[in-house]
Design a protein around this motif. Structure first.
Motif, mmCIF file in Angstrom:
data_model
loop_
_atom_site.group_PDB
_atom_site.id
_atom_site.type_symbol
_atom_site.label_atom_id
_atom_site.label_comp_id
_atom_site.label_asym_id
_atom_site.label_seq_id
_atom_site.Cartn_x
_atom_site.Cartn_y
_atom_site.Cartn_z
ATOM 1 N N ILE A 253 6.459 41.505 -55.227
ATOM 2 C CA ILE A 253 7.510 42.317 -54.594
ATOM 3 C C ILE A 253 8.845 41.571 -54.547
ATOM 4 O O ILE A 253 9.886 42.113 -54.924
ATOM 5 C CB ILE A 253 7.090 42.720 -53.156
ATOM 6 C CG1 ILE A 253 5.815 43.572 -53.217
ATOM 7 C CG2 ILE A 253 8.216 43.487 -52.461
ATOM 8 C CD1 ILE A 253 5.186 43.842 -51.872
ATOM 9 N N LYS A 254 8.825 40.334 -54.114
ATOM 10 C CA LYS A 254 10.068 39.584 -53.895
ATOM 11 C C LYS A 254 10.566 38.809 -55.104
ATOM 12 O O LYS A 254 11.623 38.206 -55.064
ATOM 13 C CB LYS A 254 9.885 38.629 -52.708
ATOM 14 C CG LYS A 254 9.614 39.343 -51.391
ATOM 15 C CD LYS A 254 9.676 38.408 -50.203
ATOM 16 C CE LYS A 254 8.460 37.527 -50.104
ATOM 17 N NZ LYS A 254 8.438 36.748 -48.840
ATOM 18 N N GLY A 255 9.811 38.841 -56.179
ATOM 19 C CA GLY A 255 10.190 38.051 -57.350
ATOM 20 C C GLY A 255 9.630 36.649 -57.237
ATOM 21 O O GLY A 255 8.846 36.193 -58.061
ATOM 22 N N GLN A 256 10.044 35.938 -56.198
ATOM 23 C CA GLN A 256 9.490 34.636 -55.882
ATOM 24 C C GLN A 256 9.135 34.566 -54.411
ATOM 25 O O GLN A 256 9.874 35.056 -53.559
ATOM 26 C CB GLN A 256 10.478 33.511 -56.220
ATOM 27 C CG GLN A 256 10.484 33.089 -57.681
ATOM 28 C CD GLN A 256 11.293 31.815 -57.878
ATOM 29 O OE1 GLN A 256 12.465 31.744 -57.545
ATOM 30 N NE2 GLN A 256 10.666 30.791 -58.443
ATOM 31 N N GLY A 257 7.990 33.974 -54.137
ATOM 32 C CA GLY A 257 7.596 33.719 -52.769
ATOM 33 C C GLY A 257 7.777 32.245 -52.469
ATOM 34 O O GLY A 257 8.020 31.433 -53.365
ATOM 35 N N ILE A 258 7.660 31.888 -51.200
ATOM 36 C CA ILE A 258 7.840 30.499 -50.778
ATOM 37 C C ILE A 258 6.493 29.907 -50.388
ATOM 38 O O ILE A 258 5.795 30.436 -49.518
ATOM 39 C CB ILE A 258 8.822 30.410 -49.594
ATOM 40 C CG1 ILE A 258 10.199 30.916 -50.026
ATOM 41 C CG2 ILE A 258 8.913 28.983 -49.064
ATOM 42 C CD1 ILE A 258 11.211 30.980 -48.897
ATOM 43 N N TYR A 259 6.130 28.837 -51.065
ATOM 44 C CA TYR A 259 4.861 28.146 -50.825
ATOM 45 C C TYR A 259 5.192 26.768 -50.276
ATOM 46 O O TYR A 259 5.893 25.994 -50.904
ATOM 47 C CB TYR A 259 4.093 28.026 -52.147
ATOM 48 C CG TYR A 259 2.628 27.658 -52.030
ATOM 49 C CD1 TYR A 259 2.214 26.426 -51.513
ATOM 50 C CD2 TYR A 259 1.643 28.538 -52.463
ATOM 51 C CE1 TYR A 259 0.877 26.094 -51.431
ATOM 52 C CE2 TYR A 259 0.291 28.212 -52.388
ATOM 53 C CZ TYR A 259 -0.092 26.994 -51.876
ATOM 54 O OH TYR A 259 -1.416 26.655 -51.800
ATOM 55 N N ALA A 260 4.678 26.473 -49.083
ATOM 56 C CA ALA A 260 4.977 25.193 -48.423
ATOM 57 C C ALA A 260 3.728 24.333 -48.301
ATOM 58 O O ALA A 260 2.666 24.814 -47.889
ATOM 59 C CB ALA A 260 5.570 25.445 -47.038
#
Length: 322
Positions: free
Chosen positions: A227-234
């Motif tokens: 959905i967002k194109g890129q997600g944030i992985y921490a």
């Protein structure tokens, strides 16, 4: 020069050397500062560090919490921090303070050194004028120590550093110029995440995560999101075991939303015991990006890592499976 690890025989090893040899210039990486900060103040407090006149930071953007600890506990609020930005390719420091002769600001490299003329560009090749702007860090004019070629492959040098923008040296880093004209390095352009059209540096998100009292260090990467194109992985290292990981993750998200905004909240947070680092202390982010994307079939050469075993742990506990 110091050879060895800063935590052997205990976390006071650096400071013991400083006291014994009356060190007056201390230069290290934020990774080392964060690791020592997590061990507690007692190791720094027991040594006489009054000989230190100036402290340096190098290798990656330093987060504000580590900057403050370094300044207060090691420099005793007297020795200035010179946060240096440079590259092997530049042949010397390009942006950084001049000790007590220039202003300091936590997590900011500061002003360019005399003769160095940086600029910020947008993705379309337009120079961003004025202050309070963020863009791609370039250098306008030649300087004495700049690279002139790459051994055996001159065209590769031209393509990598001089083709992105006409008549400019492209550093590959993103940066922000604040209202006072001071530069803050965000990180490699590869480490800029595009979430629903909003671009943000991984260092910015890491800085927010590191504000949590239990966080020793973090590393943030982008991964494909439907959905967002890129997600944030921490990836997060904690100072002590976390009993309720779900509650802890919610606390981290709250901190990030407070510091940056809802757009920056991590989609996935993996608690790890360590991060894959080279012997110079740099995080090997290509491995973290592959794990985050679920592509763990070929992580490439890990023989140069200081701690190769941590890669298997991260891969086996990944929140995205291939």
């Amino acid at each position: 020069m110091f050879e060895g690890v800063p935590t052997y025989p205990d976390a006071g090893r650096f400071w013991q050397v400083c006291e014994k040899l009356k060190v007056n210039q201390f230069y290290t990486a934020p990774t080392a500062i964060r690791a020592l900060m997590a061990q507690g103040d007692q190791y720094a407090d027991k040594y006489d560090l009054s000989s230190i006149k100036v402290m340096g930071s190098v290798g990656e953007p330093i987060n504000e919490e580590a900057w403050e600890w370094y300044y207060e506990k090691i420099g005793k609020k007297n020795a200035p921090i010179v946060d240096t930005w440079w590259q092997t390719e530049t042949g010397g420091i390009m942006i950084g303070g001049l000790g007590k002769h220039s202003p300091m600001k936590p997590a900011h490299a500061g002003y360019p050194l005399p003769g160095i003329q940086p600029c910020l560009m947008d993705a379309d090749g337009n120079e961003l004028q004025g202050n309070d702007v963020e863009g791609l860090l370039c250098v306008k004019y030649p300087w004495p120590s700049m690279l002139r070629t790459t051994y055996g492959d001159h065209e590769r040098c031209r393509q990598t550093y001089f083709s992105a923008f006409k008549d400019l040296y492209f550093t590959g880093d993103g940066a922000r110029r604040d209202k006072e004209g001071m530069y803050r390095i965000i990180g490699r352009v590869d480490d800029v995440i595009n979430v629903s059209g909003h671009r943000m540096g991984t260092a910015e998100v890491e800085n927010a995560i590191n504000e949590h009292e239990l966080v020793v260090e973090s590393a943030v990467v982008g991964y494909p999101h439907d959905i967002k194109g890129q997600g944030i992985y921490a990836y997060v290292i904690t100072s002590q075991p976390v009993s309720d990981e779900d509650a802890f993750r919610k606390e981290l998200v709250k901190v990030v939303v407070k510091e940056i905004g809802p757009i920056a909240k991590p989609d996935k947070i993996q608690i790890v015991s360590g991060l894959p680092k080279t012997r110079s202390g740099k995080i090997m982010r290509r491995i973290l990006r592959k794990v985050a994307s679920g592509d763990t079939s070929n992580l490439g050469d890990t023989s140069t890592l200081l701690n190769p075993d941590v890669v298997d742990e991260i891969k086996n506990n990944a929140l995205v499976k291939s």
